[in-house]
Scaffold this motif. Structure first.
Motif, PDB file in Angstrom:
ATOM      1  N   ILE A 129       0.859  -1.185   0.000  1.00  0.00           N
ATOM      2  CA  ILE A 129       0.000   0.000   0.000  1.00  0.00           C
ATOM      3  C   ILE A 129       0.888   1.225   0.000  1.00  0.00           C
ATOM      4  CG2 ILE A 129      -1.755   1.288   1.287  1.00  0.00           C
ATOM      5  CD1 ILE A 129      -2.483  -1.450   2.612  1.00  0.00           C
ATOM      6  N   LYS A 130       0.676   2.113  -0.949  1.00  0.00           N
ATOM      7  CA  LYS A 130       1.383   3.393  -0.997  1.00  0.00           C
ATOM      8  C   LYS A 130       0.343   4.489  -0.773  1.00  0.00           C
ATOM      9  CE  LYS A 130       5.055   1.874  -4.176  1.00  0.00           C
ATOM     10  NZ  LYS A 130       6.211   2.111  -3.297  1.00  0.00           N
ATOM     11  N   ARG A 131       0.555   5.265   0.302  1.00  0.00           N
ATOM     12  CA  ARG A 131      -0.486   6.226   0.680  1.00  0.00           C
ATOM     13  C   ARG A 131       0.102   7.320   1.556  1.00  0.00           C
ATOM     14  NH1 ARG A 131      -5.442   3.266   2.953  1.00  0.00           N
ATOM     15  NH2 ARG A 131      -5.395   2.641   0.766  1.00  0.00           N
ATOM     16  N   GLU A 132      -0.373   8.537   1.349  1.00  0.00           N
ATOM     17  CA  GLU A 132      -0.052   9.598   2.297  1.00  0.00           C
ATOM     18  C   GLU A 132      -0.916   9.394   3.537  1.00  0.00           C
ATOM     19  OE1 GLU A 132      -0.303  13.544   0.761  1.00  0.00           O
ATOM     20  OE2 GLU A 132       1.782  13.467   0.078  1.00  0.00           O
ATOM     21  N   ALA A 133      -0.276   9.469   4.691  1.00  0.00           N
ATOM     22  CA  ALA A 133      -0.998   9.196   5.927  1.00  0.00           C
ATOM     23  C   ALA A 133      -0.526  10.126   7.031  1.00  0.00           C
ATOM     24  CB  ALA A 133      -0.808   7.742   6.349  1.00  0.00           C
ATOM     25  N   MET A 134      -1.409  10.320   8.005  1.00  0.00           N
ATOM     26  CA  MET A 134      -1.037  11.060   9.209  1.00  0.00           C
ATOM     27  C   MET A 134      -0.192  10.175  10.121  1.00  0.00           C
ATOM     28  SD  MET A 134      -2.615  13.855   8.476  1.00  0.00           S
ATOM     29  CE  MET A 134      -2.771  14.918   9.915  1.00  0.00           C
ATOM     30  N   LEU A 135      -0.594   8.917  10.224  1.00  0.00           N
ATOM     31  CA  LEU A 135       0.163   7.972  11.047  1.00  0.00           C
ATOM     32  C   LEU A 135      -0.276   6.554  10.711  1.00  0.00           C
ATOM     33  CD1 LEU A 135      -1.721   6.754  13.677  1.00  0.00           C
ATOM     34  CD2 LEU A 135      -1.601   9.168  14.251  1.00  0.00           C
ATOM     35  N   VAL A 136       0.600   5.627  11.075  1.00  0.00           N
ATOM     36  CA  VAL A 136       0.308   4.203  10.945  1.00  0.00           C
ATOM     37  C   VAL A 136       0.706   3.543  12.262  1.00  0.00           C
ATOM     38  CG1 VAL A 136       0.793   2.055   9.709  1.00  0.00           C
ATOM     39  CG2 VAL A 136       0.729   4.226   8.459  1.00  0.00           C
ATOM     40  N   ALA A 137      -0.180   2.708  12.791  1.00  0.00           N
ATOM     41  CA  ALA A 137       0.099   1.980  14.030  1.00  0.00           C
ATOM     42  C   ALA A 137      -0.018   0.489  13.768  1.00  0.00           C
ATOM     43  CB  ALA A 137      -0.875   2.396  15.128  1.00  0.00           C
ATOM     44  N   VAL A 138       0.905  -0.262  14.347  1.00  0.00           N
ATOM     45  CA  VAL A 138       0.903  -1.722  14.231  1.00  0.00           C
ATOM     46  C   VAL A 138       0.698  -2.268  15.634  1.00  0.00           C
ATOM     47  CG1 VAL A 138       2.181  -3.765  13.494  1.00  0.00           C
ATOM     48  CG2 VAL A 138       2.480  -1.593  12.274  1.00  0.00           C
ATOM     49  N   GLY A 139      -0.443  -2.917  15.866  1.00  0.00           N
ATOM     50  CA  GLY A 139      -0.806  -3.305  17.211  1.00  0.00           C
ATOM     51  C   GLY A 139      -0.868  -4.806  17.452  1.00  0.00           C
ATOM     52  N   ASN A 140      -0.137  -5.245  18.463  1.00  0.00           N
ATOM     53  CA  ASN A 140      -0.344  -6.581  19.017  1.00  0.00           C
ATOM     54  C   ASN A 140      -1.425  -6.500  20.092  1.00  0.00           C
ATOM     55  OD1 ASN A 140       0.385  -9.418  19.423  1.00  0.00           O
ATOM     56  ND2 ASN A 140       1.234  -8.760  21.381  1.00  0.00           N
ATOM     57  N   THR A 141      -1.451  -5.381  20.823  1.00  0.00           N
ATOM     58  CA  THR A 141      -2.533  -5.054  21.746  1.00  0.00           C
ATOM     59  C   THR A 141      -3.199  -3.783  21.265  1.00  0.00           C
ATOM     60  OG1 THR A 141      -0.956  -3.950  23.220  1.00  0.00           O
ATOM     61  CG2 THR A 141      -1.517  -6.236  23.722  1.00  0.00           C
ATOM     62  N   ARG A 142      -4.195  -3.316  21.992  1.00  0.00           N
ATOM     63  CA  ARG A 142      -5.117  -2.336  21.420  1.00  0.00           C
ATOM     64  C   ARG A 142      -4.743  -0.868  21.597  1.00  0.00           C
ATOM     65  NH1 ARG A 142      -9.452  -4.024  26.012  1.00  0.00           N
ATOM     66  NH2 ARG A 142      -8.572  -2.813  27.736  1.00  0.00           N
ATOM     67  N   SER A 143      -3.940  -0.526  22.627  1.00  0.00           N
ATOM     68  CA  SER A 143      -3.808   0.898  22.943  1.00  0.00           C
ATOM     69  C   SER A 143      -2.380   1.281  23.271  1.00  0.00           C
ATOM     70  CB  SER A 143      -4.722   1.273  24.111  1.00  0.00           C
ATOM     71  OG  SER A 143      -4.315   0.650  25.311  1.00  0.00           O
ATOM     72  N   TYR A 144      -2.150   2.591  23.220  1.00  0.00           N
ATOM     73  CA  TYR A 144      -0.889   3.181  23.670  1.00  0.00           C
ATOM     74  C   TYR A 144      -1.195   4.588  24.171  1.00  0.00           C
ATOM     75  CZ  TYR A 144      -0.553   5.557  19.039  1.00  0.00           C
ATOM     76  OH  TYR A 144      -0.771   6.309  17.912  1.00  0.00           O
TER      77      TYR A 144
END
Length: 293
Positions: free
Chosen positions: A187-202
């Motif tokens: 996927i090539k895309r302009e983004a504000m942020l990307v998160a990769v989660g094993n759990t749900r929150s930070y």
């Protein structure tokens, strides 16, 4: 060391306030009939080395007394070893503990889970290059740039520093061109942020990947596409309830391997600095044994 609980401590958790509950926690653990030793490193590197030595000796559990950063350090030593991880939340966010049902604001109840809880087998993920593990969330984009800015600031103290850094970063921030590879999908895309989660929150309760399950053998990938800053500010509060996933700009995907590549962007894992992209994340099912209520 068989049967022994080794408690690794972050004495600066919550600006030093978290350490106040250490003595009651140790008393609770010892009252449960367990032999307890305490490990405090002179630095993060020293604490990591000491924890690895302790785990190699085969304790009953390694117990992290601190926040997500200390849990992240502890995961480096126990992942793949079979030694259980106990968590006594004493940090600001405690998001990993919360995702596993460990009381995030009650250290004594968390200590009871170490003494009499069950072992839950969960996933962890490796980051490449290198061999670092993470158990929670990898952040990349606006949020990691806020972290970078805040870490360069000497004032104000505590969470105020991060709020100020957020405001300052927002003024100059422009969407980032990402290349995201999830298994075989690119996927090539302009983004504000990307998160990769094993759990749900930070970030003390931001449910960026609200449906992430730590034992499904998959990583959740949340992509927030480019959007006007005013829309971003309106959408931001929704992340605390996980309702941001209804927004057209949000896409959630899942995979076993994820690669992030974005120019001039640093990645953070469990709130700890990883380094510049490109980075890869690869889940390893059942790599962690955690003591939970």
């Amino acid at each position: 060391m068989a049967g022994e609980l080794v408690v690794v401590v972050n004495p600066t958790a919550r600006g030093g306030r978290g350490i106040r509950s250490l003595d009651p926690v140790l008393a609770r653990l010892r009252a449960g009939g367990r032999e307890v030793s305490v490990l405090i490193g002179d630095s993060a590197a020293d604490a990591l080395a000491r924890a690895r030595t302790a785990v190699a000796a085969g304790p009953a559990a390694l117990v992290a007394f601190g926040g997500d950063g200390l849990v992240h350090l502890a995961v480096q030593t126990v992942a793949g070893t079979g030694v259980p991880l106990g968590i006594i939340p004493a940090g600001t966010g405690n998001d990993i503990a919360d995702a596993l049902g460990i009381p995030r604001r009650d250290p004594l109840r968390a200590a009871d889970a170490v003494l009499g809880g069950r072992v839950r087998v969960i996933d962890a993920a490796r980051i490449s290059p290198g061999s670092r593990w993470f158990a929670g969330v990898v952040a990349c984009g606006f949020d990691s740039r806020v972290n970078e800015r805040a870490n360069r600031m000497t004032w104000p103290p505590g969470m105020s520093k991060y709020i100020l850094a957020l405001v300052q970063e927002l003024r100059s921030f422009t969407p980032i061109p990402f290349t995201i590879t999830i298994d075989d999908q690119v996927i090539k895309r302009e983004a504000m942020l990307v998160a990769v989660g094993n759990t749900r929150s930070y970030g003390a309760g931001m449910r960026v990947c609200p449906d992430a399950k730590p034992d499904d053998g998959l990583l959740d990938v949340m992509i927030l596409a480019a959007m006007p800053k005013t829309a971003f500010l309106r959408a931001f509060p929704r992340v605390y309830k996980g309702t941001h996933t209804d927004l057209p700009a949000v896409q959630i995907l899942r995979g076993r391997t994820v690669t992030l590549d974005a120019p001039d962007t640093i990645a953070y894992a469990d709130g700890e600095r990883v380094g510049p992209t490109p980075i890869g994340c690869s889940v390893e099912a059942g790599a962690l044994r955690v003591l939970v209520p």
